[in-house]
Each structure stands twice: as structure tokens, then as C-alpha cells.
Design a protein around this motif. Structure first.
Motif, PDB file in Angstrom:
ATOM      1  N   PHE A 121      34.455  50.998  37.695  1.00 46.74           N
ATOM      2  CA  PHE A 121      33.136  51.422  37.216  1.00 46.74           C
ATOM      3  C   PHE A 121      32.033  50.880  38.115  1.00 46.74           C
ATOM      4  CE2 PHE A 121      29.380  50.439  34.541  1.00 46.74           C
ATOM      5  CZ  PHE A 121      29.001  51.753  34.275  1.00 46.74           C
ATOM      6  N   TYR A 122      32.207  49.641  38.573  1.00 46.29           N
ATOM      7  CA  TYR A 122      31.157  49.001  39.378  1.00 46.29           C
ATOM      8  C   TYR A 122      31.797  48.005  40.329  1.00 46.29           C
ATOM      9  CZ  TYR A 122      26.735  46.546  40.393  1.00 46.29           C
ATOM     10  OH  TYR A 122      25.645  45.991  41.018  1.00 46.29           O
ATOM     11  N   ALA A 123      31.348  48.012  41.581  1.00 45.55           N
ATOM     12  CA  ALA A 123      31.826  47.047  42.570  1.00 45.55           C
ATOM     13  C   ALA A 123      30.654  46.626  43.436  1.00 45.55           C
ATOM     14  CB  ALA A 123      32.928  47.649  43.429  1.00 45.55           C
ATOM     15  N   VAL A 124      30.524  45.317  43.636  1.00 47.16           N
ATOM     16  CA  VAL A 124      29.421  44.795  44.440  1.00 47.16           C
ATOM     17  C   VAL A 124      29.931  43.634  45.290  1.00 47.16           C
ATOM     18  CG1 VAL A 124      28.703  43.290  42.548  1.00 47.16           C
ATOM     19  CG2 VAL A 124      27.082  43.820  44.370  1.00 47.16           C
ATOM     20  N   LYS A 125      29.493  43.623  46.548  1.00 49.41           N
ATOM     21  CA  LYS A 125      29.806  42.496  47.424  1.00 49.41           C
ATOM     22  C   LYS A 125      28.760  41.430  47.161  1.00 49.41           C
ATOM     23  CE  LYS A 125      30.844  41.313  52.234  1.00 49.41           C
ATOM     24  NZ  LYS A 125      30.835  41.783  53.642  1.00 49.41           N
ATOM     25  N   SER A 126      29.180  40.324  46.585  1.00 52.44           N
ATOM     26  CA  SER A 126      28.248  39.313  46.087  1.00 52.44           C
ATOM     27  C   SER A 126      27.682  38.462  47.223  1.00 52.44           C
ATOM     28  CB  SER A 126      28.938  38.416  45.049  1.00 52.44           C
ATOM     29  OG  SER A 126      30.053  37.772  45.615  1.00 52.44           O
ATOM     30  N   SER A 127      26.826  37.524  46.864  1.00 56.94           N
ATOM     31  CA  SER A 127      26.134  36.690  47.847  1.00 56.94           C
ATOM     32  C   SER A 127      27.088  35.871  48.700  1.00 56.94           C
ATOM     33  CB  SER A 127      25.150  35.751  47.132  1.00 56.94           C
ATOM     34  OG  SER A 127      24.199  36.496  46.399  1.00 56.94           O
ATOM     35  N   ASN A 128      28.230  35.510  48.134  1.00 58.09           N
ATOM     36  CA  ASN A 128      29.187  34.698  48.893  1.00 58.09           C
ATOM     37  C   ASN A 128      30.200  35.540  49.665  1.00 58.09           C
ATOM     38  OD1 ASN A 128      30.773  35.688  46.864  1.00 58.09           O
ATOM     39  ND2 ASN A 128      31.172  33.717  45.876  1.00 58.09           N
ATOM     40  N   GLY A 129      29.985  36.854  49.696  1.00 60.23           N
ATOM     41  CA  GLY A 129      30.864  37.735  50.455  1.00 60.23           C
ATOM     42  C   GLY A 129      32.081  38.212  49.702  1.00 60.23           C
ATOM     43  N   GLN A 130      32.271  37.725  48.472  1.00 61.11           N
ATOM     44  CA  GLN A 130      33.407  38.138  47.669  1.00 61.11           C
ATOM     45  C   GLN A 130      33.089  39.439  46.935  1.00 61.11           C
ATOM     46  OE1 GLN A 130      36.372  36.446  47.789  1.00 61.11           O
ATOM     47  NE2 GLN A 130      35.316  35.225  49.350  1.00 61.11           N
ATOM     48  N   LEU A 131      34.144  40.161  46.561  1.00 58.10           N
ATOM     49  CA  LEU A 131      33.975  41.440  45.878  1.00 58.10           C
ATOM     50  C   LEU A 131      34.097  41.254  44.375  1.00 58.10           C
ATOM     51  CD1 LEU A 131      33.617  44.520  46.407  1.00 58.10           C
ATOM     52  CD2 LEU A 131      36.100  44.711  46.187  1.00 58.10           C
ATOM     53  N   TYR A 132      33.076  41.719  43.669  1.00 59.75           N
ATOM     54  CA  TYR A 132      33.116  41.708  42.205  1.00 59.75           C
ATOM     55  C   TYR A 132      33.456  43.106  41.714  1.00 59.75           C
ATOM     56  CZ  TYR A 132      31.391  42.052  37.424  1.00 59.75           C
ATOM     57  OH  TYR A 132      31.282  42.311  36.081  1.00 59.75           O
ATOM     58  N   LEU A 133      34.448  43.205  40.821  1.00 56.99           N
ATOM     59  CA  LEU A 133      34.878  44.493  40.289  1.00 56.99           C
ATOM     60  C   LEU A 133      34.727  44.531  38.781  1.00 56.99           C
ATOM     61  CD1 LEU A 133      38.213  45.324  42.197  1.00 56.99           C
ATOM     62  CD2 LEU A 133      35.955  46.292  42.584  1.00 56.99           C
ATOM     63  N   ASP A 134      34.349  45.680  38.287  1.00 56.28           N
ATOM     64  CA  ASP A 134      34.348  45.908  36.841  1.00 56.28           C
ATOM     65  C   ASP A 134      35.045  47.241  36.591  1.00 56.28           C
ATOM     66  OD1 ASP A 134      33.137  45.118  34.080  1.00 56.28           O
ATOM     67  OD2 ASP A 134      32.707  47.256  34.306  1.00 56.28           O
ATOM     68  N   ASP A 135      36.147  47.197  35.835  1.00 58.34           N
ATOM     69  CA  ASP A 135      36.924  48.404  35.573  1.00 58.34           C
ATOM     70  C   ASP A 135      36.332  49.189  34.402  1.00 58.34           C
ATOM     71  OD1 ASP A 135      38.564  47.467  37.538  1.00 58.34           O
ATOM     72  OD2 ASP A 135      40.083  46.672  36.170  1.00 58.34           O
ATOM     73  N   TYR A 136      36.745  50.450  34.332  1.00 60.79           N
ATOM     74  CA  TYR A 136      36.390  51.243  33.155  1.00 60.79           C
ATOM     75  C   TYR A 136      37.030  50.639  31.900  1.00 60.79           C
ATOM     76  CZ  TYR A 136      34.247  55.117  35.688  1.00 60.79           C
ATOM     77  OH  TYR A 136      33.408  55.896  36.442  1.00 60.79           O
ATOM     78  N   LYS A 137      38.286  50.187  32.069  1.00 57.65           N
ATOM     79  CA  LYS A 137      39.002  49.585  30.948  1.00 57.65           C
ATOM     80  C   LYS A 137      38.811  48.077  31.004  1.00 57.65           C
ATOM     81  CE  LYS A 137      42.529  53.229  30.847  1.00 57.65           C
ATOM     82  NZ  LYS A 137      43.985  53.527  30.925  1.00 57.65           N
ATOM     83  N   ASP A 138      38.023  47.544  30.081  1.00 56.29           N
ATOM     84  CA  ASP A 138      37.732  46.111  30.083  1.00 56.29           C
ATOM     85  C   ASP A 138      38.756  45.289  29.319  1.00 56.29           C
ATOM     86  OD1 ASP A 138      35.339  46.307  31.572  1.00 56.29           O
ATOM     87  OD2 ASP A 138      34.311  47.047  29.807  1.00 56.29           O
ATOM     88  N   VAL A 175      30.278  50.469  44.822  1.00 48.52           N
ATOM     89  CA  VAL A 175      30.839  51.523  43.967  1.00 48.52           C
ATOM     90  C   VAL A 175      30.081  51.551  42.651  1.00 48.52           C
ATOM     91  CG1 VAL A 175      32.891  52.369  42.759  1.00 48.52           C
ATOM     92  CG2 VAL A 175      33.143  51.250  44.972  1.00 48.52           C
ATOM     93  N   ILE A 176      29.700  52.739  42.234  1.00 50.43           N
ATOM     94  CA  ILE A 176      29.100  52.945  40.911  1.00 50.43           C
ATOM     95  C   ILE A 176      29.754  54.171  40.292  1.00 50.43           C
ATOM     96  CG2 ILE A 176      27.022  53.609  39.647  1.00 50.43           C
ATOM     97  CD1 ILE A 176      25.376  51.894  41.415  1.00 50.43           C
ATOM     98  N   ASP A 177      30.278  53.985  39.100  1.00 52.02           N
ATOM     99  CA  ASP A 177      30.884  55.084  38.340  1.00 52.02           C
ATOM    100  C   ASP A 177      31.997  55.774  39.129  1.00 52.02           C
ATOM    101  OD1 ASP A 177      31.232  56.554  36.085  1.00 52.02           O
ATOM    102  OD2 ASP A 177      29.534  57.899  36.410  1.00 52.02           O
ATOM    103  N   GLY A 178      32.829  54.962  39.789  1.00 51.37           N
ATOM    104  CA  GLY A 178      33.990  55.498  40.485  1.00 51.37           C
ATOM    105  C   GLY A 178      33.698  56.176  41.805  1.00 51.37           C
ATOM    106  N   GLN A 179      32.450  56.074  42.304  1.00 49.07           N
ATOM    107  CA  GLN A 179      32.089  56.745  43.547  1.00 49.07           C
ATOM    108  C   GLN A 179      31.570  55.737  44.567  1.00 49.07           C
ATOM    109  OE1 GLN A 179      29.368  59.908  42.732  1.00 49.07           O
ATOM    110  NE2 GLN A 179      30.829  61.085  41.538  1.00 49.07           N
ATOM    111  N   LEU A 180      32.036  55.884  45.805  1.00 51.51           N
ATOM    112  CA  LEU A 180      31.567  55.010  46.880  1.00 51.51           C
ATOM    113  C   LEU A 180      30.107  55.318  47.217  1.00 51.51           C
ATOM    114  CD1 LEU A 180      34.533  54.989  49.427  1.00 51.51           C
ATOM    115  CD2 LEU A 180      33.641  53.027  48.172  1.00 51.51           C
ATOM    116  N   LEU A 181      29.337  54.274  47.441  1.00 52.51           N
ATOM    117  CA  LEU A 181      27.944  54.433  47.871  1.00 52.51           C
ATOM    118  C   LEU A 181      27.932  54.375  49.398  1.00 52.51           C
ATOM    119  CD1 LEU A 181      26.168  52.145  45.245  1.00 52.51           C
ATOM    120  CD2 LEU A 181      26.738  54.564  45.096  1.00 52.51           C
ATOM    121  N   ASN A 182      28.149  55.522  50.003  1.00 55.48           N
ATOM    122  CA  ASN A 182      28.324  55.585  51.460  1.00 55.48           C
ATOM    123  C   ASN A 182      27.095  55.108  52.216  1.00 55.48           C
ATOM    124  OD1 ASN A 182      31.017  56.686  51.541  1.00 55.48           O
ATOM    125  ND2 ASN A 182      30.158  58.589  50.768  1.00 55.48           N
ATOM    126  N   ASP A 183      25.907  55.375  51.666  1.00 56.61           N
ATOM    127  CA  ASP A 183      24.683  54.929  52.342  1.00 56.61           C
ATOM    128  C   ASP A 183      24.636  53.407  52.430  1.00 56.61           C
ATOM    129  OD1 ASP A 183      23.912  57.516  52.666  1.00 56.61           O
ATOM    130  OD2 ASP A 183      22.595  57.569  50.912  1.00 56.61           O
TER     131      ASP A 183
END
Length: 236
Positions: A210-227, A175-183
Motif C-alpha cells: 500500500f505504501y513504501a518510503v525510503k526513510s531518512s536512514n536509507g532503509q525501506l519502510y513498507l506497509d501492506d494492504y493486509k495489516d 510506492v502509493i496504492d500499489g503503484q511505483l512513483l516513477n517521478d
């Protein structure tokens, strides 16, 4: 003598004008220059140099030209923040040069890059043996990002609690900027329901992220718009 004084004043003025423009365009321009910023910098530098030594260039004409290119670069930067696809179309995307320890020769050729150039950039990363590399990416600013093989990475306290049999995966942006990266979801066989269930488990909605990435260990990292940071640090 008068001519020398005029050149001195125009040169100093050109210098300070460029300083103001650089300040307006921001720190990103200085740290990671992309295509449009490179073009803007070359043109602005040429204009400033001409203004300093070419007395036929009127001050008004210089200000108009500098304003046009400064505003254009500034607007493009804002558009890139709002429209990611436009940014990718304009600047391109990072290119994987090595994957799983293997060199992708076709990607090297597409970027007009030789094996010598790759080895040179690896040495600048203090990697003298190419066998140490798991992944190598050529960023859009021309710099090389490298991930070493798992057994060669520096050990942290967190690593001591990990199962040694865990497989190292390359981080996947979802996810980047609230949108799924379907590709990215499709190419890595990640169902959309997985990311949505992860968000639901954390009481989050897609538009909150704002940003979501599946990290190297398979866990999901999230960053909200509101920090929820009352006083963010910004060293001026």
C-alpha cells in the motif's frame, strides 16, 4: 411569536442537518480540509444559514441542494483515494519552501507567501531561529511541516546506536496504492530494480504494497494492504 418559533425550528434543523453531513463526509474533512472540502463547507454553511432565516426557501429545495453537494464531495473523496493523479491535479502537491536549510524564494512567491508568513508558521512550530530548519514543506491544507537539522533533533534511544557520520536524508515516497512513483525514483536517482529487489527480499509483490518510503536512514519502510490486525483501534 409564530415567526420566531419557525426560525427557531429551522435553525435547529439546519444545525442537525450539517452535523449529519459532517458525519457522512468523515473525520478527514474536519482535520485536513482541502480545496474541494473548503468549497463544500462554505456552500453548505451558506445554504444552512439561508434555510434558517429565509422562509421562502422550501425544505424540499434545501434537501435537494444539500444532497447534491454532499454526494459530490463524497464521490470526489472516493475518486481521490482511487486515482492519485486526479487528486494531485485537483488539490495540488506539497511545496518545498526550505531545502537543506536554504529558503526557496520562487516557491514562496508561487504560493503568494511572504517571508514574514513563513517565520510566523515556524514560530507556531516553536522554531524561532530559521537556521534550525533543514526542510520546510507547505502542505496542500496550508499547514507547514518542518524537519529540523540533524544536530537539533531530539535524541532517541535508537539514535544512540547510529553512526554519527550518517547523513540525514529526506524521506522519499516510492510506492502509493500499489503503484511505483516513477517521478520520485527518477528525480532521486533510485533505480526501479532497487525497490523491486527490496520487495523480493521480503517476499512481497508490488501489488501487495500500500505504501513504501525510503526513510531518512536509507532503509525501506513498507506497509501492506493486509495489516494482519484482527481488532484495529478506532476511537469513536
Amino acid at each position: 411569536m409564530m415567526d420566531h418559533l419557525v426560525i427557531l425550528i429551522r435553525s435547529i434543523s439546519a444545525f442537525f442537518i450539517l452535523m449529519v453531513i459532517a458525519r457522512i463526509l468523515g473525520k478527514q474533512t474536519l482535520s485536513n480540509m482541502n480545496f474541494h472540502e473548503f468549497v463544500t463547507a462554505v456552500i453548505l454553511g451558506a445554504m444552512a444559514a439561508n434555510f434558517a432565516f429565509n422562509e421562502k426557501i422550501a425544505v424540499v429545495h434545501l434537501i435537494i441542494a444539500l444532497s447534491v453537494f454532499t454526494i459530490t464531495s463524497y464521490v470526489l473523496s472516493k475518486l481521490f483515494m482511487k486515482f492519485r493523479k486526479f487528486k494531485m491535479w485537483t488539490e495540488g502537491t506539497p511545496t518545498v519552501l526550505m531545502e537543506g536549510g536554504r529558503i526557496l524564494e520562487d516557491n514562496l512567491r508561487k504560493n503568494n507567501m511572504t517571508l514574514d508568513s513563513l517565520n510566523q508558521q515556524l514560530r507556531q512550530k516553536e522554531i524561532f531561529d530559521i537556521e534550525e530548519v533543514e526542510y520546510a514543506l507547505l502542505e496542500v491544507n496550508g499547514k507547514l511541516s518542518v524537519q529540523k537539522k540533524k544536530e537539533l533533533q531530539a535524541v532517541t534511544l535508537k539514535d544512540l546506536h547510529l553512526n554519527a557520520g550518517n547523513i540525514l536524508q529526506f524521506p522519499i515516497e516510492l510506492v502509493i496504492d500499489g503503484q511505483l512513483l516513477n517521478d520520485n525514483l527518477k528525480s532521486n536517482h533510485i533505480p526501479e530494480s532497487w525497490i523491486l529487489s527490496q520487495l523480493e527480499a521480503r517476499n512481497k509483490k508490488l501489488e501487495d504494497v500500500f505504501y513504501a518510503v525510503k526513510s531518512s536512514n536509507g532503509q525501506l519502510y513498507l506497509d501492506d494492504y493486509k495489516d494482519n490486525i484482527q481488532h484495529p483501534i478506532d476511537i469513536e
